[in-house]
Write a protein that holds these residues in place. Structure first.
Motif, PDB file in Angstrom:
ATOM      1  N   ASN A 180      -2.227  -5.514  13.701  1.00 42.56           N
ATOM      2  CA  ASN A 180      -3.461  -6.243  13.391  1.00 42.56           C
ATOM      3  C   ASN A 180      -4.562  -5.296  12.932  1.00 42.56           C
ATOM      4  O   ASN A 180      -5.353  -5.643  12.059  1.00 42.56           O
ATOM      5  N   GLU A 181      -4.621  -4.130  13.519  1.00 46.20           N
ATOM      6  CA  GLU A 181      -5.608  -3.130  13.103  1.00 46.20           C
ATOM      7  C   GLU A 181      -5.313  -2.674  11.676  1.00 46.20           C
ATOM      8  O   GLU A 181      -6.228  -2.448  10.889  1.00 46.20           O
ATOM      9  N   LEU A 182      -4.038  -2.539  11.349  1.00 46.23           N
ATOM     10  CA  LEU A 182      -3.655  -2.084  10.016  1.00 46.23           C
ATOM     11  C   LEU A 182      -3.963  -3.137   8.961  1.00 46.23           C
ATOM     12  O   LEU A 182      -4.299  -2.797   7.829  1.00 46.23           O
ATOM     13  N   ARG A 183      -3.844  -4.398   9.308  1.00 45.50           N
ATOM     14  CA  ARG A 183      -4.113  -5.456   8.332  1.00 45.50           C
ATOM     15  C   ARG A 183      -5.583  -5.492   7.919  1.00 45.50           C
ATOM     16  O   ARG A 183      -5.917  -5.989   6.852  1.00 45.50           O
ATOM     17  N   ASP A 184      -6.463  -4.977   8.771  1.00 44.99           N
ATOM     18  CA  ASP A 184      -7.893  -4.951   8.457  1.00 44.99           C
ATOM     19  C   ASP A 184      -8.254  -3.834   7.484  1.00 44.99           C
ATOM     20  O   ASP A 184      -9.334  -3.844   6.918  1.00 44.99           O
ATOM     21  N   LYS A 185      -7.354  -2.876   7.289  1.00 46.61           N
ATOM     22  CA  LYS A 185      -7.646  -1.731   6.430  1.00 46.61           C
ATOM     23  C   LYS A 185      -7.327  -2.049   4.969  1.00 46.61           C
ATOM     24  O   LYS A 185      -6.516  -2.923   4.677  1.00 46.61           O
ATOM     25  N   THR A 186      -7.957  -1.295   4.079  1.00 48.97           N
ATOM     26  CA  THR A 186      -7.697  -1.454   2.651  1.00 48.97           C
ATOM     27  C   THR A 186      -6.403  -0.716   2.298  1.00 48.97           C
ATOM     28  O   THR A 186      -5.955   0.157   3.051  1.00 48.97           O
ATOM     29  N   PRO A 187      -5.795  -1.035   1.152  1.00 49.99           N
ATOM     30  CA  PRO A 187      -4.568  -0.326   0.749  1.00 49.99           C
ATOM     31  C   PRO A 187      -4.771   1.189   0.616  1.00 49.99           C
ATOM     32  O   PRO A 187      -3.864   1.958   0.947  1.00 49.99           O
ATOM     33  N   ASP A 188      -5.946   1.617   0.168  1.00 52.19           N
ATOM     34  CA  ASP A 188      -6.195   3.057   0.071  1.00 52.19           C
ATOM     35  C   ASP A 188      -6.213   3.710   1.446  1.00 52.19           C
ATOM     36  O   ASP A 188      -5.683   4.810   1.634  1.00 52.19           O
ATOM     37  N   GLN A 189      -6.818   3.039   2.401  1.00 47.93           N
ATOM     38  CA  GLN A 189      -6.842   3.565   3.768  1.00 47.93           C
ATOM     39  C   GLN A 189      -5.429   3.603   4.349  1.00 47.93           C
ATOM     40  O   GLN A 189      -5.074   4.537   5.073  1.00 47.93           O
ATOM     41  N   LEU A 190      -4.634   2.602   4.020  1.00 46.27           N
ATOM     42  CA  LEU A 190      -3.257   2.568   4.516  1.00 46.27           C
ATOM     43  C   LEU A 190      -2.423   3.693   3.913  1.00 46.27           C
ATOM     44  O   LEU A 190      -1.611   4.310   4.611  1.00 46.27           O
ATOM     45  N   ARG A 191      -2.624   3.967   2.624  1.00 47.19           N
ATOM     46  CA  ARG A 191      -1.886   5.075   1.993  1.00 47.19           C
ATOM     47  C   ARG A 191      -2.267   6.406   2.627  1.00 47.19           C
ATOM     48  O   ARG A 191      -1.417   7.273   2.842  1.00 47.19           O
ATOM     49  N   GLU A 192      -3.548   6.561   2.932  1.00 54.96           N
ATOM     50  CA  GLU A 192      -4.012   7.787   3.583  1.00 54.96           C
ATOM     51  C   GLU A 192      -3.410   7.917   4.982  1.00 54.96           C
ATOM     52  O   GLU A 192      -2.974   8.991   5.391  1.00 54.96           O
ATOM     53  N   GLU A 193      -3.351   6.807   5.691  1.00 53.85           N
ATOM     54  CA  GLU A 193      -2.749   6.787   7.024  1.00 53.85           C
ATOM     55  C   GLU A 193      -1.257   7.136   6.934  1.00 53.85           C
ATOM     56  O   GLU A 193      -0.736   7.870   7.768  1.00 53.85           O
ATOM     57  N   LEU A 194      -0.582   6.641   5.911  1.00 52.99           N
ATOM     58  CA  LEU A 194       0.839   6.927   5.731  1.00 52.99           C
ATOM     59  C   LEU A 194       1.067   8.413   5.472  1.00 52.99           C
ATOM     60  O   LEU A 194       1.994   9.017   6.028  1.00 52.99           O
ATOM     61  N   VAL A 195       0.215   9.017   4.663  1.00 57.99           N
ATOM     62  CA  VAL A 195       0.325  10.457   4.398  1.00 57.99           C
ATOM     63  C   VAL A 195       0.156  11.237   5.693  1.00 57.99           C
ATOM     64  O   VAL A 195       0.917  12.173   5.979  1.00 57.99           O
ATOM     65  N   ASN A 196      -0.830  10.849   6.498  1.00 56.82           N
ATOM     66  CA  ASN A 196      -1.065  11.540   7.769  1.00 56.82           C
ATOM     67  C   ASN A 196       0.122  11.388   8.709  1.00 56.82           C
ATOM     68  O   ASN A 196       0.509  12.348   9.392  1.00 56.82           O
ATOM     69  N   LEU A 197       0.703  10.213   8.751  1.00 63.21           N
ATOM     70  CA  LEU A 197       1.855   9.991   9.628  1.00 63.21           C
ATOM     71  C   LEU A 197       3.073  10.787   9.166  1.00 63.21           C
ATOM     72  O   LEU A 197       3.834  11.303   9.991  1.00 63.21           O
ATOM     73  N   LYS A 198       3.261  10.889   7.860  1.00 60.89           N
ATOM     74  CA  LYS A 198       4.385  11.680   7.353  1.00 60.89           C
ATOM     75  C   LYS A 198       4.191  13.160   7.669  1.00 60.89           C
ATOM     76  O   LYS A 198       5.155  13.853   8.009  1.00 60.89           O
TER      77      LYS A 198
END
Length: 68
Positions: free
Chosen positions: A4-22
């Motif tokens: 639910n927290e992720l759904r509130d984020k924009t696609p750019d924020q999600l891509r940045e989060e994905l880079v950090n997780l990788k």
């Protein structure tokens, strides 16, 4: 990390989060290979969180495509 927290984020924020997780997953795998990793469950958590972010990104992309 909650979906639910992720759904509130924009696609750019999600891509940045994905880079950090990788990056985090890479660092954890590196620590495991060198014998420095103490908490092995972190690898599984990082992998699942990355998958969760990818799922939300795909859902947002599909929603945007269906609106057009």
């Amino acid at each position: 990390m909650n979906a639910n927290e992720l759904r509130d984020k924009t696609p750019d924020q999600l891509r940045e989060e994905l880079v950090n997780l990788k990056k985090e997953g890479f660092n954890l795998r590196f620590q495991q290979a060198t014998g420095q990793l103490e908490n092995t469950s972190g690898i599984k958590a990082a992998r699942r969180n990355a998958a969760r972010v990818k799922t939300i990104l795909n859902q947002k992309a599909a929603a945007a495509a269906s609106e057009e």
